[in-house]
Scaffold this motif. Structure first.
Motif, PDB file in Angstrom:
ATOM      1  N   ALA A  12       0.827  -1.212   0.000  1.00 31.86           N
ATOM      2  CA  ALA A  12       0.000   0.000   0.000  1.00 31.86           C
ATOM      3  C   ALA A  12       0.857   1.256   0.000  1.00 31.86           C
ATOM      4  N   ARG A  13       1.925   1.250   0.787  1.00 27.46           N
ATOM      5  CA  ARG A  13       2.787   2.437   0.832  1.00 27.46           C
ATOM      6  C   ARG A  13       3.386   2.720  -0.536  1.00 27.46           C
ATOM      7  N   ASP A  14       3.807   1.674  -1.236  1.00 30.73           N
ATOM      8  CA  ASP A  14       4.428   1.856  -2.541  1.00 30.73           C
ATOM      9  C   ASP A  14       3.445   2.444  -3.552  1.00 30.73           C
ATOM     10  N   PHE A  15       2.216   1.956  -3.526  1.00 34.35           N
ATOM     11  CA  PHE A  15       1.227   2.412  -4.501  1.00 34.35           C
ATOM     12  C   PHE A  15       0.673   3.806  -4.182  1.00 34.35           C
ATOM     13  N   PHE A  16       0.392   4.088  -2.902  1.00 30.23           N
ATOM     14  CA  PHE A  16      -0.412   5.264  -2.562  1.00 30.23           C
ATOM     15  C   PHE A  16       0.359   6.425  -1.946  1.00 30.23           C
ATOM     16  N   GLY A 262      -2.398 -12.436  -6.075  1.00 33.70           N
ATOM     17  CA  GLY A 262      -3.796 -12.045  -6.015  1.00 33.70           C
ATOM     18  C   GLY A 262      -4.020 -10.826  -5.140  1.00 33.70           C
ATOM     19  N   ARG A 263      -3.339 -10.777  -4.003  1.00 32.93           N
ATOM     20  CA  ARG A 263      -3.489  -9.632  -3.106  1.00 32.93           C
ATOM     21  C   ARG A 263      -2.920  -8.365  -3.746  1.00 32.93           C
ATOM     22  N   LEU A 264      -1.786  -8.506  -4.420  1.00 33.45           N
ATOM     23  CA  LEU A 264      -1.218  -7.357  -5.125  1.00 33.45           C
ATOM     24  C   LEU A 264      -2.137  -6.870  -6.236  1.00 33.45           C
ATOM     25  N   ARG A 265      -2.795  -7.816  -6.897  1.00 29.48           N
ATOM     26  CA  ARG A 265      -3.738  -7.461  -7.961  1.00 29.48           C
ATOM     27  C   ARG A 265      -4.866  -6.602  -7.389  1.00 29.48           C
ATOM     28  N   LEU A 270      -7.373  -1.128  -6.777  1.00 34.21           N
ATOM     29  CA  LEU A 270      -7.810   0.022  -5.991  1.00 34.21           C
ATOM     30  C   LEU A 270      -7.010   1.266  -6.356  1.00 34.21           C
ATOM     31  N   TYR A 271      -5.716   1.088  -6.572  1.00 36.46           N
ATOM     32  CA  TYR A 271      -4.855   2.202  -6.964  1.00 36.46           C
ATOM     33  C   TYR A 271      -5.338   2.815  -8.280  1.00 36.46           C
ATOM     34  N   GLN A 272      -5.635   1.978  -9.239  1.00 36.68           N
ATOM     35  CA  GLN A 272      -6.111   2.468 -10.530  1.00 36.68           C
ATOM     36  C   GLN A 272      -7.460   3.170 -10.393  1.00 36.68           C
ATOM     37  N   ALA A 273      -8.341   2.625  -9.538  1.00 34.26           N
ATOM     38  CA  ALA A 273      -9.657   3.232  -9.332  1.00 34.26           C
ATOM     39  C   ALA A 273      -9.533   4.596  -8.667  1.00 34.26           C
ATOM     40  N   LEU A 274      -8.626   4.697  -7.685  1.00 39.35           N
ATOM     41  CA  LEU A 274      -8.447   5.987  -7.006  1.00 39.35           C
ATOM     42  C   LEU A 274      -7.813   7.006  -7.941  1.00 39.35           C
ATOM     43  N   VAL A 282      -1.767   7.214 -13.796  1.00 43.56           N
ATOM     44  CA  VAL A 282      -1.305   5.964 -13.191  1.00 43.56           C
ATOM     45  C   VAL A 282       0.201   5.851 -13.379  1.00 43.56           C
ATOM     46  N   LYS A 283       0.935   5.751 -12.279  1.00 42.17           N
ATOM     47  CA  LYS A 283       2.396   5.708 -12.339  1.00 42.17           C
ATOM     48  C   LYS A 283       2.971   4.329 -12.039  1.00 42.17           C
ATOM     49  N   HIS A 284       2.194   3.482 -11.328  1.00 41.29           N
ATOM     50  CA  HIS A 284       2.747   2.224 -10.852  1.00 41.29           C
ATOM     51  C   HIS A 284       1.922   1.032 -11.334  1.00 41.29           C
ATOM     52  N   THR A 285       2.581  -0.098 -11.469  1.00 43.25           N
ATOM     53  CA  THR A 285       1.926  -1.377 -11.700  1.00 43.25           C
ATOM     54  C   THR A 285       2.542  -2.401 -10.752  1.00 43.25           C
ATOM     55  N   THR A 286       1.887  -3.528 -10.637  1.00 44.45           N
ATOM     56  CA  THR A 286       2.375  -4.585  -9.749  1.00 44.45           C
ATOM     57  C   THR A 286       3.806  -4.983 -10.079  1.00 44.45           C
ATOM     58  N   SER A 287       4.139  -5.001 -11.361  1.00 48.37           N
ATOM     59  CA  SER A 287       5.476  -5.433 -11.783  1.00 48.37           C
ATOM     60  C   SER A 287       6.584  -4.531 -11.246  1.00 48.37           C
ATOM     61  N   ASP A 288       6.222  -3.322 -10.813  1.00 53.35           N
ATOM     62  CA  ASP A 288       7.231  -2.425 -10.242  1.00 53.35           C
ATOM     63  C   ASP A 288       7.714  -2.906  -8.877  1.00 53.35           C
ATOM     64  N   PHE A 289       6.913  -3.729  -8.203  1.00 57.02           N
ATOM     65  CA  PHE A 289       7.211  -4.071  -6.820  1.00 57.02           C
ATOM     66  C   PHE A 289       7.408  -5.564  -6.565  1.00 57.02           C
ATOM     67  N   VAL A 290       6.705  -6.418  -7.304  1.00 61.71           N
ATOM     68  CA  VAL A 290       6.755  -7.843  -7.005  1.00 61.71           C
ATOM     69  C   VAL A 290       8.094  -8.429  -7.440  1.00 61.71           C
ATOM     70  N   HIS A 291       8.591  -9.378  -6.670  1.00 59.80           N
ATOM     71  CA  HIS A 291       9.870  -9.998  -6.970  1.00 59.80           C
ATOM     72  C   HIS A 291       9.668 -11.339  -7.655  1.00 59.80           C
ATOM     73  N   ARG A 292      10.718 -11.841  -8.217  1.00 54.28           N
ATOM     74  CA  ARG A 292      10.661 -13.124  -8.905  1.00 54.28           C
ATOM     75  C   ARG A 292      10.467 -14.250  -7.890  1.00 54.28           C
ATOM     76  N   ALA A 293       9.679 -15.247  -8.260  1.00 53.52           N
ATOM     77  CA  ALA A 293       9.437 -16.370  -7.360  1.00 53.52           C
ATOM     78  C   ALA A 293      10.715 -17.170  -7.129  1.00 53.52           C
ATOM     79  N   ALA A 294      10.828 -17.750  -5.951  1.00 56.78           N
ATOM     80  CA  ALA A 294      12.031 -18.515  -5.606  1.00 56.78           C
ATOM     81  C   ALA A 294      12.205 -19.721  -6.526  1.00 56.78           C
ATOM     82  N   ILE A 295      11.098 -20.414  -6.811  1.00 52.17           N
ATOM     83  CA  ILE A 295      11.112 -21.511  -7.784  1.00 52.17           C
ATOM     84  C   ILE A 295      10.371 -21.010  -9.012  1.00 52.17           C
ATOM     85  N   ASN A 296      11.063 -20.814 -10.102  1.00 54.37           N
ATOM     86  CA  ASN A 296      10.428 -20.164 -11.252  1.00 54.37           C
ATOM     87  C   ASN A 296      10.564 -20.913 -12.565  1.00 54.37           C
ATOM     88  N   ARG A 297      11.278 -22.042 -12.573  1.00 57.37           N
ATOM     89  CA  ARG A 297      11.412 -22.793 -13.823  1.00 57.37           C
ATOM     90  C   ARG A 297      11.711 -24.263 -13.538  1.00 57.37           C
TER      91      ARG A 297
END
Length: 383
Positions: A12-16, A262-265, A270-274, A282-297
Motif C-alpha cells: 500500500a505504501r508503494d502504490f499510494f 492475487g493480493r497485489l492485484r 484500488l490504486y487504478q480506481a483511485l 497511473v504511475k505504478h503497476t504490480t510489476s514495479d514491486f513484485v519480486h521473482r518467485a524462488a522456484i520459477n522454472r
C-alpha cells in the motif's frame, strides 16, 4: 489528503504514497474515532463499512475494498452520502482456484481416486467459479455450473439444477454472501440440504462462512453423516466453532485467495480506481514491486498425469502447509487473525515456467502455468 489503509493490504505504501498522508490501521479493530478525518478509506473483508463506522466523518470521498466480495460494505449508505466506491472483482480468482486444485489433489491421493473419474458441481459461476471450472474441466472432470441469478440474466453457459448439485461427487462453493431476496445464500447449505449429502462426497467452501450452517454441520459430523470437508471460511470469523475442526479434512483461516499475486492485484485495482477518481496519471503497476518467485522454472520429460501434476502444483502451493499451521495456531489468542496477518508468502502457478513438449503446453496453460516448448535433443552414448 488523508488516506486510511488496512495494514494488511500489501504494498500500500508503494502504490499510494504519492496521493497523500497514509494512515495504517487494524482492519478488525478500526473505530469511528480513528477515521474522523479520512478522505479515502481502503479496507479488506474484515471491516464493516457502514454508518456506525463513518458516523463521525464528514470528509470521506472514496471507499475501496481490496476484495471481490462487497457484503461488508453498506453501499446504499455510501451512495446516500455521495461517497464513491470501488472493489476488486476477480483479483483473487486464480488464487482461490489454485487452492481448490491443491486441495482436490491432496484428497485424491489420500482417498485414492482419479479426478477425471469424478463429477463436480460449482455453485456460483462468477469470476472465481469460472476460474475453478476452467482448470477442472481441463483435467477432464465432469463439471457442472449452478448459478440461478446468472442463468436468469441470460448467461449462455449450461447450468444444472440444485438437485444435480447434491448428486455430484464434489461440490465447491463460490457464491457471495446474500441475505434475503430471491436467491439468498446465507445457510444455502442448511441442515436439510446437508443431510442429503453422503460421506462419500466432498464439500469445499472457499466463499463465505455463512453459506454453510456450521452448527448443523457439526451436529451431522458428530453422527458421522457429513461429506469429506474442506473449509477455508467459517461462520463467526475469527471466533469460529473449533469443535468442527476434528471433522474437517482440510481446514484453513480464510486464506484461499491469499496468494501474493492475487493480493497485489487487488491493491493495484484500488490504486487504478483511485487514480481515475482523482483524475491522476497511473504511475505504478504490480510489476514495479513484485519480486521473482524462488522456484520459477522446471523441465518435465513425460506426459502430465495426476501424480506429476500434484508434484508441479505443490512446488508452488501445498495446502497441507496451511492446514497444519492453522490447527496449531487456532489455539492461540487471536490465532485466526494472526495466521492471516503473518501468512507465509505464496505465489501463483503463473510464476512457474514449465519446459515441456508442445503437446503438453495447452493443458499446463489452462491450469495456470507459464510454459515454454522444450528443445528435444537426442542423447548420444559412448560405450
Amino acid at each position: 489528503m488523508n488516506i486510511y489503509i488496512d495494514e494488511n493490504i500489501p504494498y500500500a505504501r508503494d502504490f499510494f504514497t504519492d496521493h497523500g498522508n497514509l494512515h495504517l490501521f487494524s482492519g478488525r479493530k478500526v473505530s469511528a474515532e480513528q477515521l474522523i478525518d479520512a478522505d479515502v478509506l481502503l479496507v479488506r473483508s474484515i471491516t464493516q463499512v457502514n454508518e456506525k463506522l463513518l458516523r463521525l466523518n464528514k470528509n470521506l470521498k472514496f471507499v475501496g475494498t481490496a476484495t471481490i466480495g462487497t457484503d461488508h460494505i453498506d453501499q446504499t449508505y455510501l451512495k446516500k452520502r455521495g461517497v464513491a466506491f470501488s472493489s476488486a472483482p476477480g483479483c483473487n480468482k486464480v488464487s482461490v482456484a489454485e487452492y481448490i486444485l491443491s486441495s482436490l489433489l491432496v484428497l485424491a491421493e489420500q482417498k485414492q481416486f482419479i479426478l477425471n473419474d469424478k463429477s463436480i458441481a460449482i455453485v456460483g459461476a462468477g469470476n472465481t467459479g469460472s476460474a475453478v471450472y476452467q482448470r477442472l474441466n481441463a483435467l477432464g472432470m465432469n463439471c457442472k455450473l449452478y448459478d440461478p441469478p446468472l442463468e436468469l440474466a441470460g448467461d449462455k453457459r449450461q447450468f444444472c439444477t440444485f438437485k444435480e448439485v447434491l448428486e455430484a461427487d464434489i461440490i465447491s462453493l463460490h457464491v457471495p454472501k446474500v441475505v434475503g431476496g430471491e436467491f439468498p445464500t446465507v445457510h444455502l447449505f442448511d441442515q436439510q440440504v446437508l443431510s442429503q449429502l453422503s460421506p462419500r462426497q466432498i464439500l469445499l467452501n472457499a466463499s463465505r462462512g455463512d453459506v454453510i450452517d456450521n452448527q448443523a454441520l457439526l451436529t451431522l459430523a458428530e453422527q458421522g453423516l457429513t461429506p469429506i470437508l474442506v473449509l477455508d471460511v467459517w461462520e463467526n470469523e475469527p471466533q469460529i466453532n473449533q469443535q468442527l475442526l476434528p471433522y474437517v479434512t482440510i481446514a484453513t483461516p480464510h486464506i484461499a485467495g491469499y496468494s501474493l499475486d492475487g493480493r497485489l492485484r487487488g491493491t493495484e485495482m484500488l490504486y487504478q480506481a483511485l487514480c481515475d477518481f482523482l483524475q491522476l496519471k497511473v504511475k505504478h503497476t504490480t510489476s514495479d514491486f513484485v519480486h521473482r518467485a524462488a522456484i520459477n522454472r522446471v523441465s518435465i520429460s513425460q506426459k502430465v498425469d495426476q501424480p506429476l501434476l500434484k508434484s508441479l502444483i505443490h512446488l508452488i502451493f501445498d495446502v497441507r502447509r496451511d492446514d497444519a499451521l492453522f490447527r496449531e495456531m487456532i489455539e492461540q489468542v487471536d490465532g485466526f487473525d494472526t495466521m492471516r496477518k503473518t501468512y507465509q508468502e505464496r505465489r501463483e502457478l503463473s510464476t512457474l515456467t514449465v519446459d515441456s513438449s508442445a503437446e503438453q503446453n495447452t493443458l499446463l496453460q489452462l491450469l495456470g502455468f507459464s510454459t515454454n516448448v522444450q528443445n528435444e535433443t537426442k542423447e548420444t552414448h559412448e560405450i
